[in-house]
Scaffold this motif. Structure first.
Motif, PDB file in Angstrom:
ATOM      1  N   PHE A   4       5.297   3.209   6.600  1.00  0.00           N
ATOM      2  CA  PHE A   4       5.568   2.840   7.992  1.00  0.00           C
ATOM      3  C   PHE A   4       5.277   1.359   8.214  1.00  0.00           C
ATOM      4  O   PHE A   4       6.070   0.644   8.850  1.00  0.00           O
ATOM      5  CB  PHE A   4       4.707   3.703   8.917  1.00  0.00           C
ATOM      6  N   GLY A   5       4.139   0.901   7.679  1.00  0.00           N
ATOM      7  CA  GLY A   5       3.788  -0.510   7.825  1.00  0.00           C
ATOM      8  C   GLY A   5       4.811  -1.415   7.155  1.00  0.00           C
ATOM      9  O   GLY A   5       5.133  -2.490   7.667  1.00  0.00           O
ATOM     10  N   ASP A  52       1.497   3.268   2.925  1.00  0.00           N
ATOM     11  CA  ASP A  52       1.870   2.573   4.159  1.00  0.00           C
ATOM     12  C   ASP A  52       3.359   2.263   4.216  1.00  0.00           C
ATOM     13  O   ASP A  52       3.773   1.118   4.389  1.00  0.00           O
ATOM     14  CB  ASP A  52       1.046   1.290   4.295  1.00  0.00           C
ATOM     15  N   LEU A  79       5.357   9.994  15.551  1.00  0.00           N
ATOM     16  CA  LEU A  79       6.392   9.471  16.435  1.00  0.00           C
ATOM     17  C   LEU A  79       7.543  10.458  16.630  1.00  0.00           C
ATOM     18  O   LEU A  79       8.173  10.485  17.694  1.00  0.00           O
ATOM     19  CB  LEU A  79       6.904   8.123  15.913  1.00  0.00           C
ATOM     20  N   GLN A 128       7.591  -1.681   9.558  1.00  0.00           N
ATOM     21  CA  GLN A 128       7.208  -2.538  10.692  1.00  0.00           C
ATOM     22  C   GLN A 128       7.238  -4.010  10.319  1.00  0.00           C
ATOM     23  O   GLN A 128       7.731  -4.846  11.075  1.00  0.00           O
ATOM     24  CB  GLN A 128       5.794  -2.171  11.164  1.00  0.00           C
ATOM     25  N   GLU A 157       2.558   8.540  10.294  1.00  0.00           N
ATOM     26  CA  GLU A 157       3.104   7.837  11.456  1.00  0.00           C
ATOM     27  C   GLU A 157       4.456   8.411  11.869  1.00  0.00           C
ATOM     28  O   GLU A 157       4.777   8.517  13.061  1.00  0.00           O
ATOM     29  CB  GLU A 157       3.257   6.338  11.169  1.00  0.00           C
ATOM     30  N   PHE A 158       5.271   8.763  10.856  1.00  0.00           N
ATOM     31  CA  PHE A 158       6.598   9.314  11.154  1.00  0.00           C
ATOM     32  C   PHE A 158       6.470  10.664  11.860  1.00  0.00           C
ATOM     33  O   PHE A 158       7.185  10.943  12.828  1.00  0.00           O
ATOM     34  CB  PHE A 158       7.420   9.439   9.864  1.00  0.00           C
ATOM     35  N   LYS A 170      -5.550   2.813   8.804  1.00  0.00           N
ATOM     36  CA  LYS A 170      -4.177   2.313   8.613  1.00  0.00           C
ATOM     37  C   LYS A 170      -3.217   2.987   9.589  1.00  0.00           C
ATOM     38  O   LYS A 170      -2.418   2.336  10.274  1.00  0.00           O
ATOM     39  CB  LYS A 170      -3.723   2.578   7.170  1.00  0.00           C
ATOM     40  N   GLN A 177       2.631   1.987  20.148  1.00  0.00           N
ATOM     41  CA  GLN A 177       3.828   2.819  20.013  1.00  0.00           C
ATOM     42  C   GLN A 177       3.923   3.857  21.131  1.00  0.00           C
ATOM     43  O   GLN A 177       4.786   4.740  21.087  1.00  0.00           O
ATOM     44  CB  GLN A 177       3.818   3.536  18.646  1.00  0.00           C
ATOM     45  N   ASN A 191      -1.180   1.240  12.682  1.00  0.00           N
ATOM     46  CA  ASN A 191       0.287   1.271  12.725  1.00  0.00           C
ATOM     47  C   ASN A 191       0.802   1.879  14.030  1.00  0.00           C
ATOM     48  O   ASN A 191       1.876   1.505  14.508  1.00  0.00           O
ATOM     49  CB  ASN A 191       0.837   2.083  11.545  1.00  0.00           C
ATOM     50  N   LEU A 192       0.064   2.849  14.571  1.00  0.00           N
ATOM     51  CA  LEU A 192       0.536   3.543  15.774  1.00  0.00           C
ATOM     52  C   LEU A 192       0.151   2.804  17.061  1.00  0.00           C
ATOM     53  O   LEU A 192       0.612   3.178  18.148  1.00  0.00           O
ATOM     54  CB  LEU A 192      -0.001   4.981  15.805  1.00  0.00           C
ATOM     55  N   ASP A 229       0.867  -1.174   0.000  1.00  0.00           N
ATOM     56  CA  ASP A 229       0.000   0.000   0.000  1.00  0.00           C
ATOM     57  C   ASP A 229       0.904   1.224   0.000  1.00  0.00           C
ATOM     58  O   ASP A 229       1.646   1.450   0.951  1.00  0.00           O
ATOM     59  CB  ASP A 229      -0.888  -0.023   1.257  1.00  0.00           C
TER      60      ASP A 229
END
Lengths: 350, 350
Positions: free
Chosen positions: A340-341, A338, B154, A344, B150-151, B177, B185, B181-182, A335
């Motif tokens: 970040f995913g 995504d 964080l 991960q 997400e970056f 999403k 965290q 992802n978070l 995706d």
């Protein structure tokens, strides 16, 4: 973790791959192929985005980025020029380049260009000489016997049909190296004791010296009627090889005037000094050599489109071969939102 | 044939290497490290060669080269921006970058920068927020929940100490999403049903949407006193996210005005619209936030020095590790004038 997808992998042509391409194809055949690609792109010159290179100058040298695009493919080259490098056992010029798809911005080729630049420079010189040199030229004077000299000699043989090169360099060891390398390559090689001796009987005079300064490699009285001068070494501000008097007597042809007026031999002349863009000759719009006793001068500085053509050639040649390595250069999550995913999911198992 | 020498081999950090660097170090630690390097380079801002990026625009997007140099090290980034890519399962932005030695022009690092750009953008935002956000900020509204979200979240946690993010995106799947992802965290994550709801109680408002058009993600009446706006998405000509009324009420901070006036939110304003260069705040020369109820706005477009700092960080982190691959990128003949001889000697045995 899973392997990156095809889209994430960029074909990379290393120095070793490039040398294998040369040996598999034959150097003269590569030079002819490069000349064909460059000629084809010069014919469609108007299509390209053109901009003077983006240069970062320092006391020791220059680092340049040379981008261009034909609207479908984007290319750029990274290249440095550090004359002092040679004394430290390093290349004066190193380079690499890239092609990308204009439609999605993804790189499609990364390639070494130190070797490729040497070959495309020689191929460009010879392709242009085919248009400008006097008919039946058999002999080239090669003044400056450094890294470019053998490539120039063989390109002029392969593309213009010369059979003799007359070598001269301020350093006799450079001439000896060039002569040794050219032995057995089908050229008559004549090492000379002076520039004056080297140009005797030559219809093509190629100058390619490396000093970052204004020098007079050819003085006005050395250049007789009817020759073609292929001036390679005057290629950055403050670096020229020809006496200005030669320029006023010659028909002067350049790649891209806005860049050549800054970097070429014509930096010595007024801003309105008349020049012809060589692509117009190749496209049949302007005359090249107009009479046998005309002096023609290709004031070459190297332009981004030549690198673009060379990268296109490499891209076409390596398709379906083992002459590249797929490089994990681009992140390509399943995706695209995504990233970040993707990171991960790449976590090592604990 | 012989192996290329050390000088010919350029350390290459692939996407896989970069992900391993993140997992080995920890993402928040990488973000803090990047912020430290960026902050250090912003302090010595005047030292750098600065030029607006060299952009090649097409109907579908843009390909850019972003060079800079501190006089000892040269760096550049290749980056594309193609908003339509997402629909085709491709990244909107991909990037790679290079560091080279100014003294001899030889590249010393080639690195993926799709991931690294995402991290350096977040690290820059958080480093700047440390100077501009109201004291004791605990909550960020994250408007636009794409690849950067997400970056950003964080980085604001690691560097500014926020504990809550409030998410909103025009596409609920993007918010889902980001929230997934978070999870785990260490942030309280609050998916919201509207931009208005997302900004409730937030001291930091981050906007990062991807449309290549002028949009109004934040309207004037949505922005109350005392907040810090971190505007990421307005980053090319014709692409903005904020109502002009917000700009006139805010203290506006930018990276490099000549680029920001073309690409940032301030492209909506007159050429003499007053802005503060953020490096001057970091270097202690100009005030940042002057009072608690001031609106501060970091109109971020991304600048070459941030990439330079990020590449410096990577170069220092990979030294002595297995997190790179030596790439045969540069031709390195024993005699630098003898490129041709190097090719000849590499001929396969017959």
């Amino acid at each position: 973790m899973s392997q990156p997808s095809d889209k994430a992998l960029v074909p990379f042509v290393s120095v070793d791959h490039m040398m294998r391409l040369v040996h598999r194809t034959g150097l003269e055949e590569v030079l002819r192929g490069l000349a064909d690609y460059i000629e084809a792109d010069f014919r469609r010159w108007e299509l390209f985005d053109k901009t003077p290179r983006v240069a970062s100058h320092s006391a020791e040298g220059v680092i340049e980025l040379m981008p261009t695009s034909d609207g479908e493919v984007y290319g750029f080259k990274y290249v440095n020029g550090h004359p002092k490098n040679m004394k430290e056992g390093l290349q004066t010029v190193t380079a690499f380049g890239l092609l990308a798809d204009v439609g999605n911005g993804y790189p499609v080729l990364l390639s070494e260009m130190t070797l490729l630049t040497a070959m495309r420079t020689a191929a460009t010189s010879a392709m242009v000489a085919k248009y400008l040199a006097p008919k039946g030229a058999t002999t080239m004077a090669m003044i400056g016997n450094g890294a470019q000299s053998e490539f120039q000699s063989l390109a002029m043989k392969a593309i213009c049909g010369i059979d003799t090169v007359r070598l001269w360099d301020i350093d006799p060891a450079a001439t000896a190296k060039c002569a040794a390398n050219l032995a057995g390559q089908g050229l008559r090689v004549v090492p000379c004791a002076s520039a004056e001796q080297a140009i005797e009987g030559a219809q093509i005079l190629t100058t390619c010296t490396a000093d970052k300064q204004c020098a007079t490699i050819l003085s006005d009285n050395m250049v007789g009627p009817g020759v073609h001068i292929n001036a390679i070494g005057g290629d950055c501000p403050g670096k020229t090889e020809l006496a200005p008097g030669i320029l006023t007597r010659a028909g002067v042809f350049v790649e891209y005037p806005p860049q050549s007026r800054i970097e070429g031999e014509i930096q010595q002349m007024p801003q309105d000094f008349p020049v012809t863009e060589i692509w117009e000759v190749i496209a049949g719009r302007k005359a090249g050599r107009v009479k046998p006793d005309q002096i023609t001068l290709f004031d070459s500085v190297g332009f981004a489109i030549e690198d673009f053509s060379a990268l296109r050639y490499v891209r076409d040649r390596i398709a379906g071969t083992d002459l590249f390595h797929p490089l994990d250069l681009l992140a390509d999550p399943d995706d695209p939102r995504d990233l970040f995913g993707m990171v991960q999911r790449a976590a090592p198992e604990r």
